[in-house]
Design an enzyme around this catalytic site. Sequence first.
Site, short mmCIF file in Angstrom:
data_model
loop_
_atom_site.label_atom_id
_atom_site.label_comp_id
_atom_site.label_asym_id
_atom_site.label_seq_id
_atom_site.Cartn_x
_atom_site.Cartn_y
_atom_site.Cartn_z
N THR A 52 0.73 -1.33 -0.06
CA THR A 52 0.02 -0.03 0.00
C THR A 52 0.80 1.28 0.00
O THR A 52 0.66 2.15 -0.86
CB THR A 52 -1.11 0.12 1.16
OG1 THR A 52 -1.57 -1.40 1.18
CG2 THR A 52 -1.76 0.95 1.26
N LYS A 80 6.04 10.66 20.60
CA LYS A 80 5.95 11.45 21.81
C LYS A 80 4.59 11.89 22.13
O LYS A 80 4.45 12.72 23.16
CB LYS A 80 6.66 12.79 21.22
CG LYS A 80 8.03 12.68 20.68
CD LYS A 80 8.61 13.99 20.13
CE LYS A 80 10.07 13.62 19.52
NZ LYS A 80 10.38 14.82 18.83
N HIS A 129 -10.44 -0.68 4.21
CA HIS A 129 -9.13 -0.69 3.59
C HIS A 129 -9.61 -0.31 2.03
O HIS A 129 -9.51 -1.08 0.85
CB HIS A 129 -8.29 -1.81 3.54
CG HIS A 129 -6.96 -1.61 2.81
ND1 HIS A 129 -6.77 -0.59 2.22
CD2 HIS A 129 -5.84 -2.54 2.78
CE1 HIS A 129 -5.18 -0.85 1.75
NE2 HIS A 129 -4.98 -2.07 2.33
#
Length: 304
Positions: A52, A80, A129
């Site tokens: 993909t 983070k 998808h």
Amino acid sequence: MRHLMSPLDFSVEELDNLFELANDIERHPKKYAHACDGLKLVTCFYEPSTRTRLSFESAMLNLGGSVIGFSDAGSSSASKGESVADTIRVVSCFADICAMRHPKEGAPMVAAQFSGIPVINAGDGGHQHPTQTLTDLLTIRSLKGHLGNFTIGLCGDLKFGRTVHSLINALVRYEGIRFVFISPEELRIPDYLIDMLKEKNIPYQEVISLDDVMPELDLLYMTRVQKERFFNEEDYVRLKDFYILNKAKMERAREDMLVLHPLPRVNEISVEVDNDPRAVYFKQVQYGVYVRMALILTLLGISV
């Protein structure tokens, strides 16, 4: 500004236009070689991907554009604690269109709500998808000559397989589709999809044996048992080789049956099947580039 979160975001007529564009790109690649000169695609992939991600990157490069992005959440500010909403606001300053894959269902939808550029859902958890579905539809349409009026068997991980869920939702809009769901009980199709098929009076059957239904299929869509969707190793090991398509099974199939697979495969299709002309899963990969090129042009509003 338009995004792609689901195959249903495009009408059947719009899909026909998209597939016509993809076929024209296949026939006349040089015509589109500079369509996206000066434009950038950003790939935000929070999950591993080969086909993909590289397909999107290849599509943009084929159109004359360039690509930036990350291929792992650990190499982005997500490590983070940065939110998807903040990440898309940032990358909107750097690029013109975004392809996003994320392990959490609905994450690309959140991104679309905060984005300043078109967002393409490149896979969200076990949910959708859509660009794989567009690839599947283009492959079927190009090789069979039409969409509709066929029996399709979907085999393997039907519980967690987002490619399967997206494809079912897309195919129900076409006439004469019959589904055969082939899976062990633990990986059967989710109830919400069965309820939808019942509501629309679309014929289907659920079976465990692949051998028994091979002779009645026009299309066989194989899927791998996805290790990353399991909560324990024991269940995965028990189910991972439940289905293996081999030469003997192919002898039971129709001469014009096509075998598709979203890839990657593990053991579910023997390599001895690869040379069978009915095995089209690697052709599928190439069609994926064409359809993503067409999608990028469509969402950016570029005509050639």
